[in-house]
Design a protein around this motif. Structure first.
Motif, PDB file in Angstrom:
ATOM      1  N   ALA A   1       0.759  -1.109   0.137  1.00 34.19           N
ATOM      2  CA  ALA A   1      -0.013   0.039   0.039  1.00 34.19           C
ATOM      3  C   ALA A   1       0.632   1.111  -0.131  1.00 34.19           C
ATOM      4  O   ALA A   1       0.354   2.123  -0.455  1.00 34.19           O
ATOM      5  CB  ALA A   1      -1.028   0.057   1.250  1.00 34.19           C
ATOM      6  N   LEU A   2       2.005   1.207   0.743  1.00 28.11           N
ATOM      7  CA  LEU A   2       3.117   2.375   0.875  1.00 28.11           C
ATOM      8  C   LEU A   2       3.275   2.586  -0.629  1.00 28.11           C
ATOM      9  O   LEU A   2       3.655   3.830  -1.260  1.00 28.11           O
ATOM     10  CB  LEU A   2       4.135   1.941   1.481  1.00 28.11           C
ATOM     11  CG  LEU A   2       5.297   3.180   1.605  1.00 28.11           C
ATOM     12  CD1 LEU A   2       4.815   4.435   2.178  1.00 28.11           C
ATOM     13  CD2 LEU A   2       6.664   2.394   2.227  1.00 28.11           C
ATOM     14  N   LEU A   3       3.708   1.627  -1.686  1.00 26.81           N
ATOM     15  CA  LEU A   3       3.971   1.745  -3.048  1.00 26.81           C
ATOM     16  C   LEU A   3       2.969   2.251  -3.956  1.00 26.81           C
ATOM     17  O   LEU A   3       3.307   2.823  -4.897  1.00 26.81           O
ATOM     18  CB  LEU A   3       4.318   0.300  -3.638  1.00 26.81           C
ATOM     19  CG  LEU A   3       5.628  -0.436  -3.004  1.00 26.81           C
ATOM     20  CD1 LEU A   3       5.923  -1.499  -3.465  1.00 26.81           C
ATOM     21  CD2 LEU A   3       6.910   0.642  -3.058  1.00 26.81           C
ATOM     22  N   TYR A   4       1.699   2.296  -3.481  1.00 29.70           N
ATOM     23  CA  TYR A   4       0.388   2.728  -4.057  1.00 29.70           C
ATOM     24  C   TYR A   4       0.294   4.446  -3.642  1.00 29.70           C
ATOM     25  O   TYR A   4       0.370   5.291  -4.520  1.00 29.70           O
ATOM     26  CB  TYR A   4      -0.677   2.094  -3.661  1.00 29.70           C
ATOM     27  CG  TYR A   4      -2.164   2.670  -4.109  1.00 29.70           C
ATOM     28  CD1 TYR A   4      -2.357   2.561  -5.552  1.00 29.70           C
ATOM     29  CD2 TYR A   4      -2.848   2.864  -3.262  1.00 29.70           C
ATOM     30  CE1 TYR A   4      -3.535   3.121  -5.944  1.00 29.70           C
ATOM     31  CE2 TYR A   4      -4.014   3.278  -3.594  1.00 29.70           C
ATOM     32  CZ  TYR A   4      -4.416   3.687  -5.091  1.00 29.70           C
ATOM     33  OH  TYR A   4      -5.616   3.892  -5.417  1.00 29.70           O
ATOM     34  N   TYR A   5       0.472   4.662  -2.248  1.00 31.41           N
ATOM     35  CA  TYR A   5       0.252   6.057  -1.864  1.00 31.41           C
ATOM     36  C   TYR A   5       1.216   6.976  -1.949  1.00 31.41           C
ATOM     37  O   TYR A   5       0.863   7.993  -2.260  1.00 31.41           O
ATOM     38  CB  TYR A   5      -0.226   5.974  -0.364  1.00 31.41           C
ATOM     39  CG  TYR A   5      -1.809   5.220  -0.318  1.00 31.41           C
ATOM     40  CD1 TYR A   5      -2.960   5.805  -0.927  1.00 31.41           C
ATOM     41  CD2 TYR A   5      -2.054   4.290   0.597  1.00 31.41           C
ATOM     42  CE1 TYR A   5      -4.106   5.464  -0.479  1.00 31.41           C
ATOM     43  CE2 TYR A   5      -3.346   3.594   0.867  1.00 31.41           C
ATOM     44  CZ  TYR A   5      -4.350   4.356   0.211  1.00 31.41           C
ATOM     45  OH  TYR A   5      -5.660   3.895   0.383  1.00 31.41           O
ATOM     46  N   ALA A   6       2.378   6.529  -1.683  1.00 31.69           N
ATOM     47  CA  ALA A   6       3.451   7.553  -1.862  1.00 31.69           C
ATOM     48  C   ALA A   6       3.642   8.032  -2.849  1.00 31.69           C
ATOM     49  O   ALA A   6       3.855   9.407  -3.262  1.00 31.69           O
ATOM     50  CB  ALA A   6       4.996   6.889  -1.161  1.00 31.69           C
ATOM     51  N   PRO A   7       3.879   7.442  -4.210  1.00 30.13           N
ATOM     52  CA  PRO A   7       3.934   8.079  -5.484  1.00 30.13           C
ATOM     53  C   PRO A   7       2.807   8.786  -5.908  1.00 30.13           C
ATOM     54  O   PRO A   7       2.734  10.067  -6.380  1.00 30.13           O
ATOM     55  CB  PRO A   7       4.057   6.845  -6.348  1.00 30.13           C
ATOM     56  CG  PRO A   7       4.533   5.877  -5.694  1.00 30.13           C
ATOM     57  CD  PRO A   7       3.908   5.942  -4.458  1.00 30.13           C
TER      58      PRO A   7
ATOM     59  N   SER B   1      -8.411   7.203   0.429  1.00 31.08           N
ATOM     60  CA  SER B   1      -7.657   6.374   1.202  1.00 31.08           C
ATOM     61  C   SER B   1      -8.073   5.143   1.464  1.00 31.08           C
ATOM     62  O   SER B   1      -7.247   4.001   2.245  1.00 31.08           O
ATOM     63  CB  SER B   1      -7.316   7.178   2.663  1.00 31.08           C
ATOM     64  OG  SER B   1      -6.586   8.289   2.557  1.00 31.08           O
ATOM     65  N   GLY B   2      -9.455   4.793   0.983  1.00 35.45           N
ATOM     66  CA  GLY B   2      -9.970   3.606   1.179  1.00 35.45           C
ATOM     67  C   GLY B   2      -9.887   2.709  -0.064  1.00 35.45           C
ATOM     68  O   GLY B   2     -10.322   1.527  -0.180  1.00 35.45           O
ATOM     69  N   SER B   3      -9.297   3.037  -0.914  1.00 32.72           N
ATOM     70  CA  SER B   3      -9.234   2.356  -2.333  1.00 32.72           C
ATOM     71  C   SER B   3      -8.255   1.519  -2.279  1.00 32.72           C
ATOM     72  O   SER B   3      -8.175   0.552  -3.248  1.00 32.72           O
ATOM     73  CB  SER B   3      -8.867   3.443  -3.580  1.00 32.72           C
ATOM     74  OG  SER B   3      -7.497   3.879  -3.414  1.00 32.72           O
ATOM     75  N   GLU B   4      -7.369   1.394  -1.572  1.00 28.79           N
ATOM     76  CA  GLU B   4      -6.379   0.185  -1.399  1.00 28.79           C
ATOM     77  C   GLU B   4      -7.123  -1.250  -1.083  1.00 28.79           C
ATOM     78  O   GLU B   4      -6.431  -2.075  -1.519  1.00 28.79           O
ATOM     79  CB  GLU B   4      -5.416   0.671  -0.149  1.00 28.79           C
ATOM     80  CG  GLU B   4      -5.955   0.523   1.158  1.00 28.79           C
ATOM     81  CD  GLU B   4      -5.230   0.689   2.120  1.00 28.79           C
ATOM     82  OE1 GLU B   4      -4.801  -0.262   3.027  1.00 28.79           O
ATOM     83  OE2 GLU B   4      -4.410   1.570   2.440  1.00 28.79           O
ATOM     84  N   SER B   5      -8.046  -1.072  -0.415  1.00 30.92           N
ATOM     85  CA  SER B   5      -8.886  -2.342  -0.206  1.00 30.92           C
ATOM     86  C   SER B   5      -9.524  -3.010  -1.555  1.00 30.92           C
ATOM     87  O   SER B   5      -9.210  -4.127  -1.742  1.00 30.92           O
ATOM     88  CB  SER B   5     -10.028  -2.304   0.717  1.00 30.92           C
ATOM     89  OG  SER B   5     -10.995  -1.194   0.266  1.00 30.92           O
ATOM     90  N   LEU B   6      -9.964  -2.116  -2.407  1.00 30.86           N
ATOM     91  CA  LEU B   6     -10.360  -2.502  -3.697  1.00 30.86           C
ATOM     92  C   LEU B   6      -9.231  -2.879  -4.585  1.00 30.86           C
ATOM     93  O   LEU B   6      -9.005  -4.004  -5.280  1.00 30.86           O
ATOM     94  CB  LEU B   6     -11.100  -1.279  -4.200  1.00 30.86           C
ATOM     95  CG  LEU B   6     -11.715  -2.035  -5.594  1.00 30.86           C
ATOM     96  CD1 LEU B   6     -12.649  -3.003  -5.687  1.00 30.86           C
ATOM     97  CD2 LEU B   6     -12.676  -0.553  -6.407  1.00 30.86           C
ATOM     98  N   LEU B   7      -8.060  -2.283  -4.452  1.00 29.00           N
ATOM     99  CA  LEU B   7      -6.911  -2.757  -5.193  1.00 29.00           C
ATOM    100  C   LEU B   7      -6.289  -4.240  -4.841  1.00 29.00           C
ATOM    101  O   LEU B   7      -5.919  -5.031  -5.718  1.00 29.00           O
ATOM    102  CB  LEU B   7      -5.759  -1.763  -4.984  1.00 29.00           C
ATOM    103  CG  LEU B   7      -4.380  -2.084  -5.491  1.00 29.00           C
ATOM    104  CD1 LEU B   7      -4.534  -2.161  -7.067  1.00 29.00           C
ATOM    105  CD2 LEU B   7      -3.268  -1.036  -5.312  1.00 29.00           C
ATOM    106  N   SER B   8      -6.507  -4.274  -3.289  1.00 26.49           N
ATOM    107  CA  SER B   8      -6.416  -5.693  -2.977  1.00 26.49           C
ATOM    108  C   SER B   8      -7.082  -6.793  -3.442  1.00 26.49           C
ATOM    109  O   SER B   8      -6.723  -7.821  -3.913  1.00 26.49           O
ATOM    110  CB  SER B   8      -6.323  -5.579  -1.318  1.00 26.49           C
ATOM    111  OG  SER B   8      -6.113  -6.881  -0.903  1.00 26.49           O
TER     112      SER B   8
END
Length: 265
Positions: free
Chosen positions: A111-117, A179-186
């Motif tokens: 998730a860090l690789l997703y949010y940081a950039p 910030s909730g989109s990571e769950s869908l990416l998972s």
């Protein structure tokens, strides 16, 4: 008599080779395309866009940050988060964004690789975040369709379920909250991994074991990325072993399930 037996044996061997070739083609990309999955995926994706547009277009145009969105943005851009901003103009750079956000994502490094950039490159251009949150459900729909078709679900049913998946249950936080989109990416990574895992088991059964091992490694990698993005898919990965029983023998399915559970849990 001998010649007749030889002819019958040759015919049987030829028929067996033909069946094997058909099975091999069914697990390869070309076979899937000929069976109509790729055009079906495109159609399901287009339908998902149409049914999602009334809800997501206003959000893309007029939506904004909520709660953690501001915290990730402040941390990525200025290095300290809302509780202790650097002086105006301070900028940690992309690697600084990774470093600043890392403590918040120790359990979810993917998730860090997703949010940081994302937060470093796009700053407060909120329409980009809202658009990305809207695109992810649309991408999920054709993946679910392809998975269901690989499990022999009828075409119409698989298409309807795929489109509905883009609408529910991802109707609020993962769609309207960046910030909730990571769950869908998972979930996206899990569905892709499961589809490849099933293809790998079929390939191992009817084609070269090397091809099956490659697909197995790819699917395991996607499973791991899914869990490292958000742990909500652990239960799904464990339960996926039940689907393996439908495409291979019990011993192979159990061995693969143990590996999946061991790696991801």
């Amino acid at each position: 008599m001998t010649a007749a037996i030889t002819d019958r044996g040759s015919d049987a061997a030829g028929a067996a080779r033909l069946r094997l070739a058909r099975l091999r083609s069914s697990v390869g990309p070309a076979g899937r395309f000929r069976s109509g999955v790729w055009p079906g995926m495109l159609l399901v994706g287009a339908l998902a866009i149409l049914v999602n547009a009334p809800a997501v277009v206003p959000q893309i145009l007029h939506g904004g940050f909520n709660a953690d969105d501001w915290f990730w943005q402040a941390t990525a851009r200025y290095g300290s988060g809302i509780g202790g901003l650097h002086p105006v103009g301070a900028h940690p750079g992309l690697f600084g964004a990774f470093s600043a956000l890392h403590p918040q994502f120790e359990a979810r490094p993917a998730a860090l690789l997703y949010y940081a950039p994302l937060h470093w490159f796009f700053g407060v251009h909120m329409k980009v975040y809202m658009a990305l949150s809207a695109v992810l459900p649309v991408l999920l729909a054709p993946l679910v369709f392809a998975l269901l078709r690989s499990l022999s679900v009828p075409l119409l049913h698989a298409g309807a379920i795929g489109v509905l998946t883009s609408l529910f249950p991802y109707a609020d936080s993962t769609r309207f909250w960046s910030s909730g989109s990571e769950s869908l990416l998972s979930v996206l990574l899990f569905v892709a991994g499961l589809s490849i895992a099933l293809s790998g088991l079929r390939a191992h059964r009817v084609a070269s074991s090397r091809h099956g091992r490659i697909l197995r490694c790819v699917s395991l990698g996607l499973y791991v990325l899914s869990v490292l993005t958000n742990q909500i898919t652990i239960g799904l990965i464990v339960a996926a072993g039940l689907l393996y029983l439908g495409v291979t023998d019990r011993r192979t399915a159990l061995r693969r399930w143990i590996v999946d559970a061991g790696v991801c849990v």
